[in-house]
Write a protein that holds these residues in place. Structure first.
Motif, PDB file in Angstrom:
ATOM      1  N   SER A  23       2.641 113.634  11.231  1.00 42.97           N
ATOM      2  CA  SER A  23       2.586 113.530  12.776  1.00 42.97           C
ATOM      3  C   SER A  23       3.905 114.384  13.340  1.00 42.97           C
ATOM      4  O   SER A  23       4.400 115.484  12.459  1.00 42.97           O
ATOM      5  CB  SER A  23       3.314 112.151  12.556  1.00 42.97           C
ATOM      6  OG  SER A  23       4.914 111.963  12.245  1.00 42.97           O
ATOM      7  N   GLU A  24       3.728 114.520  14.514  1.00 40.39           N
ATOM      8  CA  GLU A  24       4.391 115.573  14.882  1.00 40.39           C
ATOM      9  C   GLU A  24       5.744 114.794  14.531  1.00 40.39           C
ATOM     10  O   GLU A  24       6.866 116.335  14.948  1.00 40.39           O
ATOM     11  CB  GLU A  24       4.380 115.167  16.741  1.00 40.39           C
ATOM     12  CG  GLU A  24       3.017 116.391  16.718  1.00 40.39           C
ATOM     13  CD  GLU A  24       2.255 116.323  18.575  1.00 40.39           C
ATOM     14  OE1 GLU A  24       3.385 115.778  19.091  1.00 40.39           O
ATOM     15  OE2 GLU A  24       1.325 116.733  18.680  1.00 40.39           O
ATOM     16  N   LYS A  25       6.165 113.899  14.808  1.00 40.81           N
ATOM     17  CA  LYS A  25       7.199 113.385  14.930  1.00 40.81           C
ATOM     18  C   LYS A  25       7.748 114.080  13.054  1.00 40.81           C
ATOM     19  O   LYS A  25       9.234 114.507  12.401  1.00 40.81           O
ATOM     20  CB  LYS A  25       7.757 111.636  14.605  1.00 40.81           C
ATOM     21  CG  LYS A  25       9.478 111.202  14.276  1.00 40.81           C
ATOM     22  CD  LYS A  25       8.811 110.152  14.290  1.00 40.81           C
ATOM     23  CE  LYS A  25      10.400 109.728  14.457  1.00 40.81           C
ATOM     24  NZ  LYS A  25      10.865 108.147  14.342  1.00 40.81           N
ATOM     25  N   GLN A  26       7.227 114.455  12.418  1.00 45.14           N
ATOM     26  CA  GLN A  26       7.553 114.602  10.854  1.00 45.14           C
ATOM     27  C   GLN A  26       8.064 116.159  10.892  1.00 45.14           C
ATOM     28  O   GLN A  26       8.760 116.551  10.241  1.00 45.14           O
ATOM     29  CB  GLN A  26       6.708 114.398  10.154  1.00 45.14           C
ATOM     30  CG  GLN A  26       6.064 112.738   9.663  1.00 45.14           C
ATOM     31  CD  GLN A  26       5.286 112.405   8.598  1.00 45.14           C
ATOM     32  OE1 GLN A  26       4.198 112.672   9.245  1.00 45.14           O
ATOM     33  NE2 GLN A  26       5.496 112.151   7.452  1.00 45.14           N
ATOM     34  N   ILE A  27       7.279 116.120  11.547  1.00 44.23           N
ATOM     35  CA  ILE A  27       6.893 118.278  12.017  1.00 44.23           C
ATOM     36  C   ILE A  27       8.231 118.554  12.596  1.00 44.23           C
ATOM     37  O   ILE A  27       9.129 119.634  11.957  1.00 44.23           O
ATOM     38  CB  ILE A  27       6.031 118.865  12.894  1.00 44.23           C
ATOM     39  CG1 ILE A  27       4.800 118.522  12.371  1.00 44.23           C
ATOM     40  CG2 ILE A  27       6.021 119.693  13.248  1.00 44.23           C
ATOM     41  CD1 ILE A  27       3.867 118.843  12.888  1.00 44.23           C
ATOM     42  N   ASN A  28       8.793 117.632  13.210  1.00 47.53           N
ATOM     43  CA  ASN A  28      10.053 117.917  14.300  1.00 47.53           C
ATOM     44  C   ASN A  28      11.168 117.776  13.218  1.00 47.53           C
ATOM     45  O   ASN A  28      12.344 118.450  13.078  1.00 47.53           O
ATOM     46  CB  ASN A  28      10.361 117.078  15.299  1.00 47.53           C
ATOM     47  CG  ASN A  28      11.423 116.964  16.383  1.00 47.53           C
ATOM     48  OD1 ASN A  28      12.298 117.357  15.979  1.00 47.53           O
ATOM     49  ND2 ASN A  28      11.856 116.198  17.280  1.00 47.53           N
ATOM     50  N   ASN A  29      10.877 116.258  12.503  1.00 51.68           N
ATOM     51  CA  ASN A  29      11.828 116.071  11.296  1.00 51.68           C
ATOM     52  C   ASN A  29      12.460 117.621  10.305  1.00 51.68           C
ATOM     53  O   ASN A  29      12.991 118.234   9.575  1.00 51.68           O
ATOM     54  CB  ASN A  29      12.388 115.339  10.615  1.00 51.68           C
ATOM     55  CG  ASN A  29      11.853 113.713  11.310  1.00 51.68           C
ATOM     56  OD1 ASN A  29      12.976 113.533  12.742  1.00 51.68           O
ATOM     57  ND2 ASN A  29      11.185 112.549  10.767  1.00 51.68           N
ATOM     58  N   LEU A  30      10.947 118.173   9.523  1.00 52.80           N
ATOM     59  CA  LEU A  30      10.890 119.354   9.003  1.00 52.80           C
ATOM     60  C   LEU A  30      12.306 120.295   9.492  1.00 52.80           C
ATOM     61  O   LEU A  30      12.640 121.486   9.804  1.00 52.80           O
ATOM     62  CB  LEU A  30       9.616 119.429   8.939  1.00 52.80           C
ATOM     63  CG  LEU A  30       9.153 120.729   7.908  1.00 52.80           C
ATOM     64  CD1 LEU A  30       9.674 121.204   6.972  1.00 52.80           C
ATOM     65  CD2 LEU A  30       8.050 121.139   7.805  1.00 52.80           C
TER      66      LEU A  30
END
Length: 122
Positions: A23-30
Protein backbone atom coordinates in the motif's frame (compact mmCIF):
# COMPACT_ATOMS: atom_id res chain seq x y z
CA UNK A 1 29.63 2.46 0.81
CA UNK A 2 27.64 1.35 -2.23
CA UNK A 3 27.24 -2.14 -0.78
CA UNK A 4 26.12 -0.64 2.54
CA UNK A 5 23.33 1.32 0.82
CA UNK A 6 22.18 -1.76 -1.09
CA UNK A 7 22.24 -3.85 2.09
CA UNK A 8 20.12 -1.29 3.94
CA UNK A 9 17.59 -1.09 1.11
CA UNK A 10 17.36 -4.87 0.71
CA UNK A 11 16.96 -5.30 4.47
CA UNK A 12 14.16 -2.76 4.56
CA UNK A 13 12.48 -4.34 1.56
CA UNK A 14 12.71 -7.84 2.99
CA UNK A 15 10.65 -6.73 5.99
CA UNK A 16 7.65 -6.10 3.76
CA UNK A 17 5.19 -8.67 2.50
CA UNK A 18 5.80 -9.97 -1.02
CA UNK A 19 2.37 -11.64 -1.31
CA UNK A 20 0.57 -8.62 -2.72
CA UNK A 21 1.27 -5.12 -3.97
CA UNK A 22 2.13 -2.99 -0.96
CA UNK A 23 0.00 0.00 0.00
CA UNK A 24 0.93 3.67 -0.22
CA UNK A 25 1.13 3.69 3.59
CA UNK A 26 3.71 0.87 3.46
CA UNK A 27 5.64 2.77 0.78
CA UNK A 28 5.59 5.82 3.06
CA UNK A 29 6.94 3.72 5.96
CA UNK A 30 9.67 2.26 3.71
CA UNK A 31 10.70 5.76 2.58
CA UNK A 32 10.78 6.97 6.19
CA UNK A 33 13.02 4.04 7.21
CA UNK A 34 15.26 4.63 4.21
CA UNK A 35 15.52 8.32 5.10
CA UNK A 36 16.48 7.52 8.70
CA UNK A 37 19.15 5.07 7.52
CA UNK A 38 20.55 6.93 4.52
CA UNK A 39 20.36 10.67 5.27
CA UNK A 40 23.83 12.30 5.07
CA UNK A 41 25.33 9.18 3.48
CA UNK A 42 27.83 9.74 0.67
CA UNK A 43 27.00 8.00 -2.58
CA UNK A 44 29.57 5.71 -4.24
CA UNK A 45 32.72 7.33 -2.85
CA UNK A 46 31.74 10.74 -4.17
CA UNK A 47 30.82 14.05 -2.60
CA UNK A 48 27.13 13.51 -3.42
CA UNK A 49 25.11 13.23 -0.21
CA UNK A 50 21.66 11.77 0.31
CA UNK A 51 19.69 14.64 1.81
CA UNK A 52 16.46 12.77 2.51
CA UNK A 53 14.05 10.14 1.23
CA UNK A 54 10.28 10.48 1.17
CA UNK A 55 7.28 9.13 -0.68
CA UNK A 56 4.53 10.64 -2.75
CA UNK A 57 1.76 8.20 -3.54
CA UNK A 58 3.56 5.28 -5.27
CA UNK A 59 6.84 7.12 -5.77
CA UNK A 60 9.91 7.02 -3.59
CA UNK A 61 11.81 10.29 -3.92
CA UNK A 62 15.51 10.48 -3.06
CA UNK A 63 16.93 13.99 -2.73
CA UNK A 64 20.67 14.33 -3.25
CA UNK A 65 22.97 17.29 -2.57
CA UNK A 66 25.54 17.72 -5.34
CA UNK A 67 28.67 19.91 -5.03
CA UNK A 68 28.57 23.12 -7.10
CA UNK A 69 31.44 22.15 -9.36
CA UNK A 70 30.24 18.60 -10.12
CA UNK A 71 28.68 17.87 -13.51
CA UNK A 72 26.33 14.91 -13.96
CA UNK A 73 24.95 13.29 -17.10
CA UNK A 74 21.23 12.62 -16.77
CA UNK A 75 21.19 9.74 -19.25
CA UNK A 76 24.15 7.92 -17.70
CA UNK A 77 22.77 8.42 -14.18
CA UNK A 78 19.47 6.88 -15.16
CA UNK A 79 21.12 3.98 -16.97
CA UNK A 80 23.44 3.27 -14.01
CA UNK A 81 20.59 3.39 -11.49
CA UNK A 82 18.42 1.04 -13.55
CA UNK A 83 21.31 -1.45 -13.81
CA UNK A 84 21.95 -1.21 -10.06
CA UNK A 85 18.28 -1.66 -9.23
CA UNK A 86 17.99 -4.67 -11.51
CA UNK A 87 20.96 -6.21 -9.70
CA UNK A 88 19.84 -5.22 -6.19
CA UNK A 89 16.11 -5.51 -5.61
CA UNK A 90 14.59 -3.86 -8.66
CA UNK A 91 12.08 -6.70 -8.89
CA UNK A 92 10.61 -5.44 -5.59
CA UNK A 93 9.91 -2.04 -7.18
CA UNK A 94 8.49 -3.70 -10.30
CA UNK A 95 6.24 -6.18 -8.46
CA UNK A 96 4.93 -3.50 -6.10
CA UNK A 97 4.54 -0.82 -8.78
CA UNK A 98 6.84 1.67 -7.05
CA UNK A 99 8.45 4.42 -9.11
CA UNK A 100 11.75 6.00 -8.13
CA UNK A 101 12.51 9.70 -8.44
CA UNK A 102 15.94 11.17 -7.90
CA UNK A 103 16.31 14.88 -7.34
CA UNK A 104 19.84 16.23 -7.58
CA UNK A 105 20.13 19.63 -5.90
CA UNK A 106 22.83 22.33 -6.10
CA UNK A 107 22.54 25.26 -3.70
CA UNK A 108 18.99 24.15 -2.82
CA UNK A 109 17.90 24.42 -6.47
CA UNK A 110 16.95 21.56 -8.76
CA UNK A 111 19.93 20.54 -10.88
CA UNK A 112 18.80 17.21 -12.35
CA UNK A 113 15.58 15.23 -12.05
CA UNK A 114 15.45 11.57 -12.98
CA UNK A 115 12.37 9.39 -12.87
CA UNK A 116 12.46 5.61 -13.17
CA UNK A 117 9.06 4.05 -13.71
CA UNK A 118 8.62 0.63 -12.16
CA UNK A 119 8.01 -0.95 -15.58
CA UNK A 120 11.56 0.06 -16.65
CA UNK A 121 12.84 -2.50 -14.12
CA UNK A 122 11.13 -5.51 -15.73
Amino acid sequence: MKNFIYTVIITLISNLSFAQVISEKQINNLAREMSESLTNTKVMNSEILINRVYSSKRDIVIVYDVPKDMQLSESSLKKERIEQLKAYGGDFFYKNKINLEMWFMKDKKMYKHIRINYNELK
